[in-house]
Each structure stands twice: as structure tokens, then as C-alpha cells.
Design an enzyme around this catalytic site. Structure first.
Site: not given
Ligand code: GLP
Length: 254
Positions: A67, A136, A138, A143
Site C-alpha cells: 500500500d 481494527n 485491517h 479497512e
């Protein structure tokens, strides 16, 4: 799923680097998927050491990063371009034309994502993917979502991720709100995956990723279905996982 639990961050990093090294030794033209964040930093240091002492040669290796933020320059010290250069690439012999990171400054982000995915395919896909995990759940910057299906795509970052990553920036306001990420589908198409996690702030997320429902609201949970995935955890990150606490070194197949 294979689960390796080691004592601390250093042991986790050494184990991860050794697995990457084995991949390169067995297939010198390997296509590696690489991660950023604080978790893999020492893994890169061990890999640099293995390169310097001539255990591994990265001349034939191709890399694809997971990313990149949208809207900050490659020279910005929080960009993943900068991170990779400073923490890994400048110390090893991966050819620059074989290093790939999404261009977060592309004028047409969709076209950039399409061409990134195409490049991965043209190299025969990813042999070995290294992952960290967000608080979270990810992976990359995928996400929590309603679906798992995406390939490389632009994404709006969650408030939780912006908050978590603000520790690297002067202020929360400076954290980009958008990124480009390989999709869950891209990651699941990798032949081998390792996921690294250390520290107590990852404990609950790791527990859910391994034992929870397979649900796009916790993107890492889909790894339960990957045919060749290894989670390498330190004791703290693994502390909710039963039956490992009194063992010296745990190597489990789930
Ligand atoms: C970022 C990256 C992820 C990384 C995650 C965890 O959001 N996009 O690839 O796994 O953060 O970061 P850290 O390793 O610093 O906890």
C-alpha cells in the site's frame, strides 16, 4: 493455518526474516509482497544482515508493496516509498526496476490500481506475502468492509487507522485520509502468507482474526481460509490464545 509463538519482538522478527530468506534461497526469482508499519522493521534489519553476510542474494527478487498513502510525496518521510528506501531497499541489491510500490500521487488512481494489479499478474503473482495487522483487523489498508472481493483499489482510511497512524505524523490532521492498497483478493492470491504481530494492543485483534467469524468487518479473518498462512506472534499478541502460555516455543497447526 500455522501459528508460531515466540518470546518477544526480536524472536518474531528473526523467525520472519528466516522464512523470507528460505523463500529466496529456494526460489531466487521470488516475487515478494512487502509490508510497512512498525511491526516488520526489525524483520528488514535481519534480512539486511542475511544479505550482508552473503546468506541471501536479492538480485533476482521482485517486490510489490501492499500500500501507499495518497497525496503525500515519495520524499515525505511518512510515505511508504521513503520507509522502504530508508529501512530496506538502500541496504540490499534488489534492482530498482523490480521494486514496486503503488503511486499515491497518480493523477488517475483507478488506472494506477489497475496497472499495479496487472504488473503483479505479469510477474506470475506473489510467491510470499508479508503482512502486519491494524488494530481494527485491517491488512494492507483493507479497512473493515461489507465485502472481501476487492483487488488493488483506492480506499478512504478509517478514523481508527488515522488515529493509530498519527503517531508517525506531527498531528492527526496531517495523516492522509486516503490510500491505495492491494485488495484482500490480491493478498489471498499469494501462494504463501506470513502475518506478524507483537505487543498487547494487537492481542484482541489477533484472537478475533484466528478464532472469530470470517467476516469482512475484520479483514484479516479471511486468512483462516488461506491454504498456506503462518501467524508469527510474540507472547503478548498471543496471550488470549489458549494452551500456549506454559510452553517455551509454540508451533501449532490450527
Ligand atoms: C498500517 C499499514 C499496515 C500495517 C498496519 C499496522 O496501517 N498499512 O500494512 O500492518 O498499519 O501497523 P504497525 O505495524 O505499525 O502496528
Amino acid at each position: 493455518m500455522r501459528l508460531i509463538v515466540v518470546d518477544n519482538y526480536e524472536a518474531m522478527s528473526r523467525k520472519a526474516a528466516n522464512m523470507v530468506a528460505a523463500q529466496i534461497l529456494l526460489k531466487p526469482e521470488s516475487v515478494l509482497g512487502l509490508a510497512t508499519g512498525s511491526t516488520p522493521l526489525m524483520t528488514y534489519q535481519f534480512l539486511i544482515k542475511l544479505y550482508k553476510d552473503e546468506t541471501i542474494n536479492l538480485d533476482g527478487v521482485t517486490t510489490f508493496n501492499l500500500d501507499e498513502y495518497v497525496g503525500i510525496s515519495k520524499g515525505n518521510e511518512n510515505s511508504y516509498h521513503y520507509y522502504m528506501e530508508e529501512n530496506f531497499f538502500k541496504y540490499v541489491n534488489i534492482k530498482s526496476e523490480n521494486q514496486h510500490i503503488p503511486d499515491g500521487n497518480a493523477t488517475n488512481l483507478e488506472a494506477e490500481c489497475f496497472s499495479y494489479e496487472k504488473k503483479i499478474k505479469s510477474k506470475g503473482g506473489i510467491d510470499f506475502q508479508v503482512l502486519g495487522i491494524g488494530n481494527n483487523g485491517h491488512i494492507g489498508f483493507n479497512e473493515p468492509d461489507l465485502k472481501f472481493e476487492a483487488v488493488t483499489h483506492p480506499i478512504n482510511l478509517d478514523d481508527e487507522t488515522i488515529k493509530a497512524n498519527s503517531r508517525f505524523f506531527e498531528s492527526e490532521a496531517e495523516v492522509p485520509k486516503k490510500a491505495i492498497t492491494m485488495g484482500v483478493r490480491t493478498i489471498m492470491n499469494s501462494r504463501k502468507v506470513i502475518l506478524l504481530a507483537n505487543g498487547q494492543n494487537k492481542t484482541e485483534t489477533i484472537y478475533k482474526a484466528i478464532y472469530g467469524k470470517i467476516d469482512p468487518h475484520l479483514p484479516a479473518s479471511i486468512l483462516q481460509l488461506h491454504p498456506d498462512v503462518t501467524f508469527i506472534l510474540d507472547r503478548e499478541a498471543a496471550s488470549l490464545i489458549k494452551d500456549t502460555s506454559d510452553m517455551q516455543y509454540v508451533d501449532l497447526y490450527l
